[in-house]
Design a protein around this motif. Structure first.
Motif, PDB file in Angstrom:
ATOM      1  N   VAL A 267       0.871  -1.183   0.000  1.00 64.54           N
ATOM      2  CA  VAL A 267       0.000   0.000   0.000  1.00 64.54           C
ATOM      3  C   VAL A 267       0.900   1.223   0.000  1.00 64.54           C
ATOM      4  CG1 VAL A 267      -1.772   1.286   1.229  1.00 64.54           C
ATOM      5  CG2 VAL A 267      -1.819  -1.207   1.274  1.00 64.54           C
ATOM      6  N   SER A 268       0.698   2.106  -0.963  1.00 62.80           N
ATOM      7  CA  SER A 268       1.504   3.325  -1.006  1.00 62.80           C
ATOM      8  C   SER A 268       0.748   4.462  -0.321  1.00 62.80           C
ATOM      9  CB  SER A 268       1.832   3.699  -2.452  1.00 62.80           C
ATOM     10  OG  SER A 268       0.660   3.892  -3.202  1.00 62.80           O
ATOM     11  N   GLY A 269       1.464   5.485   0.044  1.00 63.88           N
ATOM     12  CA  GLY A 269       0.848   6.590   0.782  1.00 63.88           C
ATOM     13  C   GLY A 269       1.138   7.942   0.159  1.00 63.88           C
ATOM     14  N   PRO A 318      -3.126  10.010   5.847  1.00 67.57           N
ATOM     15  CA  PRO A 318      -2.590   9.637   4.542  1.00 67.57           C
ATOM     16  C   PRO A 318      -3.706   9.296   3.554  1.00 67.57           C
ATOM     17  CG  PRO A 318      -2.558   7.745   5.983  1.00 67.57           C
ATOM     18  CD  PRO A 318      -3.150   8.877   6.784  1.00 67.57           C
ATOM     19  N   PHE A 319      -3.400   9.449   2.289  1.00 68.03           N
ATOM     20  CA  PHE A 319      -4.258   8.950   1.232  1.00 68.03           C
ATOM     21  C   PHE A 319      -3.573   7.697   0.691  1.00 68.03           C
ATOM     22  CE2 PHE A 319      -4.929  13.496   1.479  1.00 68.03           C
ATOM     23  CZ  PHE A 319      -6.313  13.579   1.516  1.00 68.03           C
ATOM     24  N   ALA A 320      -4.321   6.616   0.613  1.00 65.96           N
ATOM     25  CA  ALA A 320      -3.725   5.361   0.166  1.00 65.96           C
ATOM     26  C   ALA A 320      -3.673   5.312  -1.350  1.00 65.96           C
ATOM     27  CB  ALA A 320      -4.530   4.178   0.705  1.00 65.96           C
ATOM     28  N   GLY A 321      -2.706   4.581  -1.832  1.00 68.97           N
ATOM     29  CA  GLY A 321      -2.597   4.345  -3.255  1.00 68.97           C
ATOM     30  C   GLY A 321      -2.146   2.922  -3.471  1.00 68.97           C
ATOM     31  N   LEU A 367      -8.708   9.554  -6.618  1.00 68.54           N
ATOM     32  CA  LEU A 367      -8.942  10.896  -6.070  1.00 68.54           C
ATOM     33  C   LEU A 367      -8.101  11.948  -6.782  1.00 68.54           C
ATOM     34  CD1 LEU A 367      -9.035  10.347  -2.191  1.00 68.54           C
ATOM     35  CD2 LEU A 367     -10.972  10.786  -3.693  1.00 68.54           C
ATOM     36  N   SER A 368      -8.723  13.055  -7.146  1.00 68.44           N
ATOM     37  CA  SER A 368      -7.995  14.199  -7.692  1.00 68.44           C
ATOM     38  C   SER A 368      -7.481  15.056  -6.537  1.00 68.44           C
ATOM     39  CB  SER A 368      -8.942  15.033  -8.566  1.00 68.44           C
ATOM     40  OG  SER A 368      -9.984  15.579  -7.757  1.00 68.44           O
ATOM     41  N   HIS A 369      -6.666  16.050  -6.862  1.00 68.92           N
ATOM     42  CA  HIS A 369      -6.172  16.976  -5.835  1.00 68.92           C
ATOM     43  C   HIS A 369      -7.352  17.660  -5.144  1.00 68.92           C
ATOM     44  CE1 HIS A 369      -3.474  19.770  -3.817  1.00 68.92           C
ATOM     45  NE2 HIS A 369      -4.223  20.781  -4.250  1.00 68.92           N
ATOM     46  N   GLU A 370      -8.347  18.064  -5.914  1.00 71.23           N
ATOM     47  CA  GLU A 370      -9.499  18.761  -5.328  1.00 71.23           C
ATOM     48  C   GLU A 370     -10.297  17.847  -4.405  1.00 71.23           C
ATOM     49  OE1 GLU A 370     -10.125  21.930  -5.243  1.00 71.23           O
ATOM     50  OE2 GLU A 370      -8.309  22.244  -6.423  1.00 71.23           O
TER      51      GLU A 370
END
Length: 499
Positions: A267-269, A318-321, A367-370
């Motif tokens: 899982v990336s952050g 964090p936002f996961a990626g 997810l976009s930046h906005e």
């Protein structure tokens, strides 16, 4: 590295905080042992331990709501929170010992005092937080915790978060001033500088390709010198694999029975970093919220004051990626190459059971930046998109294994896997990770060197006075140790916590 002795006592793979901690413990306990370190990258602390690749929270369960769960009867289970807090106290004690012994200096370069705050909204969450506060504040480790559900008090604690808040939804917070921000990258580099001065051989830009058992029970480590392209073979009586996401592949190469039926899911952050000094000045705390329903534990949103390179900054996430890489500097084939005949069913079972996690990761990746700014707006109502930029954090490989709960269970935590004879050990998993490095490395010593423990115990207790003792059950000892470590690490100087 010419004329290098090929045999040694201990090999540490990976120059992160875990290897640094184990090396530092062993140099105090067995100073005559020879230690070699092999690191693929050019410097220490460049992957998981790097200050930009983790949250920098001194995890002591002061604000992390995922360490306290609500039972079916509505009561709060605080056992995990107490355990993690006790483990962090071990780290504080060992770091203090190193400072007092002049083995490392300037603790303010790696640890700073910062309030830890839990913040929730909604009637059910407020009820949960109040019950959590009542359950924890009776414990000596959490006795300084405060609770408030009055907007006036919350404006004092978190002015940036409360400014412009128009919702009538109930809101509440707990606060404890004895929290910390820890720069694990700086700490790692300090520890390896110390080890180098103790004649530990540091080998950067050396990638470990294979690990095999020799006829006499030692381990032969095949190493690629990246600069000159040469392959070297080194043997050691004990090998520690502390290479973050790279540990699983190397553990599999050992072929030990304990390495079977274990997989990993990367899982990336991502974090949002504030680039407006005026906004950064308005916030001084680590504020943790509650993970959304269905979201995994590592997704708990938090707004963090951080100190990096002696500069105050502000991160949200964090936002996961998702990336198939096991390391930020890894390969896109890491995930697929980790699947072996012995863990295929384990991985498939996890895939079936963790559909919700897969769906969550897909949503996060899209997810976009906005959209990320919209999530931040739940913390900072008046947020402006242009004040924030996206920062890519580290990769974390969550352990998948067969447990009593069933085949292919996803583990959210840190785990030591060692051979039955203790000759090799690997660290897998993620949070609370670095914060509990000392506890985890003491576990490695207990598993891998039981024959030395009796001889080592007096020195361990000199370095870590609460070793083997419950601080919860000995509040006077906790207070004494806590006060001493606070003074040694400069955490009692409240003026250090500048805003």
């Amino acid at each position: 590295m010419s004329n290098m002795q090929k045999k040694t006592d201990v090999i540490l793979i990976g120059a992160g905080v875990m290897s640094a901690t184990l090396g530092s413990l062993l140099k105090e306990l067995a100073p005559e042992w020879e230690i070699k370190v092999f690191e693929k990258l050019a410097n220490a602390g460049e992957e998981s331990s790097n200050e930009w690749n983790n949250a920098g929270t001194g995890h002591a369960a002061l604000c992390e709501l995922n360490y306290t769960s609500e039972n079916g009867d509505g009561s709060i289970d605080v056992s995990k929170a107490i355990k993690i807090n006790e483990q962090f106290q071990l780290s504080r004690q060992f770091w203090s010992y190193l400072v007092n012994s002049n083995l490392i200096r300037n603790p303010q370069d790696f640890i700073m005092p910062i309030p830890h705050i839990s913040l929730v909204q909604g009637e059910n969450n407020v009820s949960f937080l109040k019950k959590r506060f009542e359950a924890l504040s009776n414990n000596p480790l959490f006795q300084e915790m405060e609770y408030s559900d009055t907007p006036e008090k919350l404006k004092e604690w978190v002015p940036l978060i409360m400014e412009g808040r128009t919702s009538n939804e109930p809101i509440a917070a707990t606060k404890i001033d004895s929290g910390t921000d820890v720069n694990f990258g700086a700490l790692t580099r300090m520890l390896f500088d110390h080890l180098k001065s103790k004649n530990v051989e540091m080998n950067y830009k050396h990638s470990v390709k294979d690990i095999k058992r020799t006829s006499d029970g030692s381990w032969e480590v095949k190493v690629h010198d990246i600069d000159n392209g040469k392959i070297e073979n080194h043997t050691a009586k004990f090998v520690f694999i502390g290479s973050g996401g790279g540990s699983l592949h190397l553990l599999q190469k050992t072929g030990i029975p304990e390495s079977k039926h274990i997989g990993g899911f990367p899982v990336s952050g991502l974090f949002l970093a504030c680039n407006n000094p005026e906004i950064i000045k308005q916030h001084h705390a680590k504020v943790y919220g509650k993970a959304k329903v269905g979201a995994p534990p590592m997704s708990v949103p938090h707004l963090d004051t951080r100190y990096i390179d002696n500069k105050k900054t502000l991160l949200f996430g964090p936002f996961a990626g998702f990336s198939p890489k096991f390391l930020k500097t890894g390969s896109n084939f890491d995930l697929i190459s980790s699947i072996k005949p012995n863990n295929l069913l384990t991985m498939l079972a996890a895939g079936v059971k963790e559909m919700a996690l897969t769906q969550y990761l897909i949503q996060q990746v899209m997810l976009s930046h906005e959209k990320r700014i919209e999530e931040l707006r739940e913390f900072i109502p008046n947020v402006k998109s242009e004040d924030w930029e996206t920062v890519v954090a580290g990769q974390r490989v969550q352990v998948i294994k067969d447990t009593e709960a069933g085949r292919g269970t996803l583990q959210f935590g840190t785990e030591v896997i060692s051979a039955a004879d203790g000759s090799v050990a690997a660290l897998l998993g993620a949070s609370p990770g670095a914060s509990t490095a000392v506890h985890v490395m003491l576990e490695v010593l207990e598993k891998c060197f039981p024959q030395h423990l009796k001889e080592w115990e007096p020195k361990i207790k000199e370095m870590i006075p609460s070793y083997g003792v419950s601080l919860t059950e000995n509040p006077e000892l906790f207070q004494e140790i806590f006060t001493l470590t606070e003074q040694t690490l400069g955490l009692s100087e409240k003026e250090l916590a500048f805003s």
